[in-house]
Design an enzyme around this catalytic site. Structure first.
Site, PDB file in Angstrom:
ATOM      1  N   CYS A 124       9.873  18.562  15.710  1.00 40.37           N
ATOM      2  CA  CYS A 124       8.952  19.620  16.124  1.00 40.37           C
ATOM      3  C   CYS A 124       9.148  20.038  17.583  1.00 40.37           C
ATOM      4  O   CYS A 124       8.751  21.139  17.973  1.00 40.37           O
ATOM      5  CB  CYS A 124       7.503  19.190  15.898  1.00 40.37           C
ATOM      6  SG  CYS A 124       7.125  18.861  14.163  1.00 40.37           S
ATOM      7  N   HIS A 260       3.280  24.231  20.123  1.00 46.32           N
ATOM      8  CA  HIS A 260       3.710  23.886  18.768  1.00 46.32           C
ATOM      9  C   HIS A 260       2.494  23.970  17.854  1.00 46.32           C
ATOM     10  O   HIS A 260       1.431  23.436  18.161  1.00 46.32           O
ATOM     11  CB  HIS A 260       4.294  22.475  18.756  1.00 46.32           C
ATOM     12  CG  HIS A 260       4.511  21.927  17.384  1.00 46.32           C
ATOM     13  ND1 HIS A 260       5.132  22.642  16.392  1.00 46.32           N
ATOM     14  CD2 HIS A 260       4.172  20.735  16.831  1.00 46.32           C
ATOM     15  CE1 HIS A 260       5.180  21.912  15.287  1.00 46.32           C
ATOM     16  NE2 HIS A 260       4.598  20.764  15.529  1.00 46.32           N
ATOM     17  N   ASN A 290       2.433  24.080   9.819  1.00 47.32           N
ATOM     18  CA  ASN A 290       3.348  23.463  10.780  1.00 47.32           C
ATOM     19  C   ASN A 290       4.774  23.753  10.335  1.00 47.32           C
ATOM     20  O   ASN A 290       5.244  23.213   9.340  1.00 47.32           O
ATOM     21  CB  ASN A 290       3.092  21.951  10.834  1.00 47.32           C
ATOM     22  CG  ASN A 290       3.962  21.241  11.860  1.00 47.32           C
ATOM     23  OD1 ASN A 290       4.938  21.786  12.354  1.00 47.32           O
ATOM     24  ND2 ASN A 290       3.618  20.002  12.164  1.00 47.32           N
TER      25      ASN A 290
END
Length: 333
Positions: A124, A260, A290
Site C-alpha cells: 500500500c 492512502h 482500499n
C-alpha cells in the site's frame, strides 16, 4: 537554479464492475464457483471502514491493463506522447506475472520504444516509494519525464471466507507524469519538495500474503486489522510531519492531504494528529475501497477532476502497507 520533479499530468482508470456492500450479503457472483454470502452488512462495513462500494476487474483483465488505461489518461492530460517519456515506474503487489515486470508490459502496450520501465513493490506504500524513486531519477539526471503508476487487482488475492478483509479491497489504477523543471530552490517551487520513506520488517506478520515461491501458489491476503490500525495513525502522522519538516512547510500551509485510502477511521485519526480538518483531506475510500498502491494516484486524479486540487496547492501524500513499509511525499501541484 534547482531541478524539481513537477507534475504535468494525471489520470486514472476503474474497472466497469461496481460492487456495493449489499452484494456480500445477497450473494457475490463471479469470484468463486459459487455465490459468496457473508455474515456482514452494509452498516457493519461502513462503520468500520467507511467503504460503500468498490470496483472489481473483469475476468481476463490484468493489472497491466488497468495501468495502461490510467497511463493513457495521464498522457492525454499532459498533452504528450509515450515516446516523450524516459521511464515508467509502476507500483504494484499484484503484477500479471512473477516476471517480466508489469511496467514493461505497459511500456509495450503504450507503444513506447525508448527508455526503461520497472516495478516497485511496497504494497500500500508502493506509490510513495515509486514517486520517491521517480523523483530521484529526475534529480540525478537519469530521466527528464517519468510516468509513475499505481495499479492493483487485489480481488485476485482475497480469501472470500474472511469477512474482515475481503470486503475492504478493490481494483483500480492511477498515474501521474513528472517532468524536470527549473525552480528557485524554495518552498514556492512547483514539484516534489520532500520525501520520507521507512520500513520495519519486524512487523511483517500483521499484513502479508501467504503465498509465493516458498509455497508454490499465489496465496491470500492475511491481516491483523487491530494491529495494523495501531501502527497506522502514528506512523502516517509521523512520516507526513517529517516530509513537512524537510521541506520547511508547516501544517497551516498544507492545502490538501491525499492519504492512502484504507480506512476512514485511519484517515480521520491521521488528519486529527496532524491538526488538519477533514475538509482539507481528499477521500475516495467510500467509492473505491482500499486499492493499495493505486489509492493515492486515484485520489490525486479524482481530486483534480473534482476541482479540489489546483495548480500551486501544497499536497502531502502518506501511506502504510505490509512490510511494514510507510512513507510520504510533499509537493506543490
Amino acid at each position: 537554479m534547482t531541478t524539481r520533479a513537477t507534475v504535468i499530468g494525471v489520470g486514472h482508470y476503474l474497472p466497469d464492475r461496481v460492487v456495493e456492500n449489499s452484494e456480500f450479503t445477497t450473494g457475490l457472483e463471479g469470484m468463486t464457483d459459487h455465490p459468496i454470502v457473508l455474515e456482514t452488512s452494509d452498516e457493519w462495513i461502513r462503520a468500520r471502514s467507511g467503504i460503500e462500494r468498490r470496483h472489481f476487474a473483469a475476468p481476463g483483465q490484468m493489472t497491466s491493463d488497468l495501468a495502461t488505461r490510467a497511463a493513457r489518461a495521464a498522457l492525454a492530460d499532459a498533452g504528450i506522447e509515450p515516446d516523450d517519456l524516459d521511464a515508467i515506474v509502476l507500483a504494484t503487489s499484484t503484477a500479471d506475472l512473477t516476471f517480466p515486470s508489469a511496467a514493461t508490459m505497459v511500456q509495450a502496450e503504450l507503444g513506447m520504444t525508448r527508455g526503461f520501465a520497472f516495478d516497485v513493490q511496497a504494497v500500500c506504500a508502493g506509490f510513495v516509494y515509486a514517486l520517491s524513486n521517480a523523483n530521484a531519477l529526475i534529480l540525478s539526471g537519469q530521466a527528464k519525464r517519468v510516468l509513475v503508476i499505481g495499479a492493483e487487482t487485489f480481488s485476485r488475492i482475497m480469501d472470500w471466507t474472511d469477512r474482515g478483509t475481503c470486503v475492504l479491497f478493490g481494483d483500480g489504477a492511477g498515474a501521474l507524469i513528472l517532468e524536470a523543471r527549473d525552480g528557485d530552490g524554495t518552498v514556492d517551487d512547483r514539484g516534489i519538495l520532500s520525501c520520507d520513506l521507512n520500513s520495519d520488517g519486524r512487523f511483517r506478520d500483521i499484513l502479508y500474503v501467504d503465498g509465493g515461491t516458498s509455497t508454490g501458489d499465489t496465496g491470500f491476503l492475511r491481516m491483523e486489522g487491530k494491529e495494523v490500525f495501531r501502527h497506522a495513525v502514528e506512523k502516517l502522522a509521523s512520516t507526513a510531519t517529517k516530509s513537512m519538516e524537510k521541506a520547511g512547510i508547516t501544517s497551516d500551509q498544507i492545502d490538501w492531504v491525499v492519504p492512502h485510502q484504507a480506512n476512514i477511521r485511519i484517515i480521520a485519526g491521521t488528519a486529527k494528529k496532524l491538526g488538519l480538518p477533514m475538509d482539507r483531506v481528499v477521500t475516495t475510500v467510500q467509492d473505491h475501497g482500499n486499492t493499495s498502491a493505486a489509492s493515492i494516484p486515484l485520489a490525486l486524479s479524482v481530486g483534480k477532476a473534482r476541482g479540489q486540487i489546483k495548480p500551486g496547492d501544497v499536497v502531502v501524500t502518506e501511506a502504510i502497507g505490509g512490510g511494514l513499509a510507510w512513507g510520504s511525499v510533499l509537493l506543490r501541484w
